[in-house]
Motif scaffolding. Structure first.
Motif, PDB file in Angstrom:
ATOM      1  N   ASP A  15       0.813  -1.216   0.000  1.00  0.00           N
ATOM      2  CA  ASP A  15       0.000   0.000   0.000  1.00  0.00           C
ATOM      3  C   ASP A  15       0.852   1.274   0.000  1.00  0.00           C
ATOM      4  N   PRO A  41      -5.744  -3.847   7.698  1.00  0.00           N
ATOM      5  CA  PRO A  41      -6.964  -4.375   7.082  1.00  0.00           C
ATOM      6  C   PRO A  41      -7.707  -3.365   6.212  1.00  0.00           C
ATOM      7  N   ASP A  42      -7.762  -2.111   6.641  1.00  0.00           N
ATOM      8  CA  ASP A  42      -8.518  -1.125   5.867  1.00  0.00           C
ATOM      9  C   ASP A  42      -7.749  -0.615   4.649  1.00  0.00           C
ATOM     10  N   ARG A  43      -6.526  -1.121   4.451  1.00  0.00           N
ATOM     11  CA  ARG A  43      -5.707  -0.722   3.301  1.00  0.00           C
ATOM     12  C   ARG A  43      -5.511  -1.871   2.313  1.00  0.00           C
ATOM     13  N   LYS A  44      -6.127  -3.008   2.579  1.00  0.00           N
ATOM     14  CA  LYS A  44      -5.912  -4.183   1.736  1.00  0.00           C
ATOM     15  C   LYS A  44      -6.374  -3.947   0.300  1.00  0.00           C
TER      16      LYS A  44
END
Length: 274
Positions: A15, A41-44
């Motif tokens: 990311d 997790p919120d950047r996967k």
């Protein structure tokens, strides 16, 4: 450059495209774009998009991608999206427990990629050879942090058997020697050098890194010494003049495996500064 000549693999978070771009110019033999542990997790989703954009073109440095856990919700989508792209040189698979995990990846792959399996569990260590012997597996390595946690190991001595098992499984399957796992303290160059020397003595070749400053330390640790180069040249010269097993002038007996190792040493010699 063949896998036998790789000494440095640099992990970079998927990311952070700017960091990935710098890694491609870092001197690492392989750039490992990580979609798993290094990405929140919120950047996967963003990491996958950025990695797909990166892999739309081929790069001079091999690019491998570590996908997310094969038993989780993300790996299938990642593998289906990335395997057709021209810039993908290989997939690095976390927590491979058996050849069944390799089969699952191949079911998802749009095109068959080169695969590198991380052994990070007791079950993966038990199945090390059958994983390594799969025709699509080009290399194996230990994921020591997760393995330590599962085994409850608090001292490096507890990893002696898994390390030896990984080295033997790779060589039995005619794969390159496995690289060492990452050394987590990026400021401790002396400790890294000592750890690399220990790994080299066990049969590992090269190491994964998490910061570019670790790369020259790793390379220096695994390059052959002058004495090793001289011995390798003597063996290769003798093998060229004699078929099969042979004895060197000093009485040492040399067979095909020793000759192959000597040729690997000479391949690595090409990396040494002139």
């Amino acid at each position: 450059m063949t896998d036998h000549a790789y000494l440095t693999w640099l992990y970079v978070p998927g990311d952070r495209p700017a960091v990935v771009a710098k890694a491609l110019d870092s001197g690492a033999d392989v750039v490992l774009v990580d979609l798993e542990d290094a990405v929140a997790p919120d950047r996967k989703a963003y990491a996958l998009d950025a990695t797909a954009e990166l892999l739309a073109d081929k790069h001079e440095v091999p690019v491998h991608v570590r996908v997310n856990a094969l038993d989780g919700p993300l790996a299938e989508q990642e593998i289906r999206r990335l395997t057709p792209l021209p810039g993908l040189d290989a997939l690095r698979l976390p927590k491979v427990n058996s050849p069944d995990d390799i089969a699952r990846v191949l079911d998802w792959a749009v095109e068959v990629p080169s695969l590198y399996a991380l052994l990070e569990s007791a079950l993966g260590i038990e199945h090390a050879y059958t994983i390594a012997d799969h025709p699509c597996v080009h290399g194996i390595a230990l994921g020591e942090a997760d393995l330590r946690a599962e085994l409850g190991v608090t001292d490096a001595a507890g990893l002696a058997w898994p390390r030896g098992r990984a080295v033997i499984a790779a060589r039995a399957a005619r794969l390159p020697p496995p690289p060492q796992s990452v050394y987590p303290d990026v400021r401790d160059s002396k400790g890294l050098a000592r750890s690399c020397a220990e790994g080299r003595a066990l049969g590992f070749l090269g190491r994964t890194a998490i910061h570019p400053r670790q790369l020259p330390v790793i390379e220096e640790a695994f390059l052959p010494t002058d004495r090793e180069v001289t011995a390798a040249r003597e063996i290769v010269r003798a093998a060229a003049a004699n078929a099969g097993a042979l004895a060197l002038p000093d009485g040492r007996f040399v067979d095909a495996a020793v000759v192959a190792d000597a040729r690997r040493v000479l391949t690595l010699t090409q990396r040494r500064p002139s």
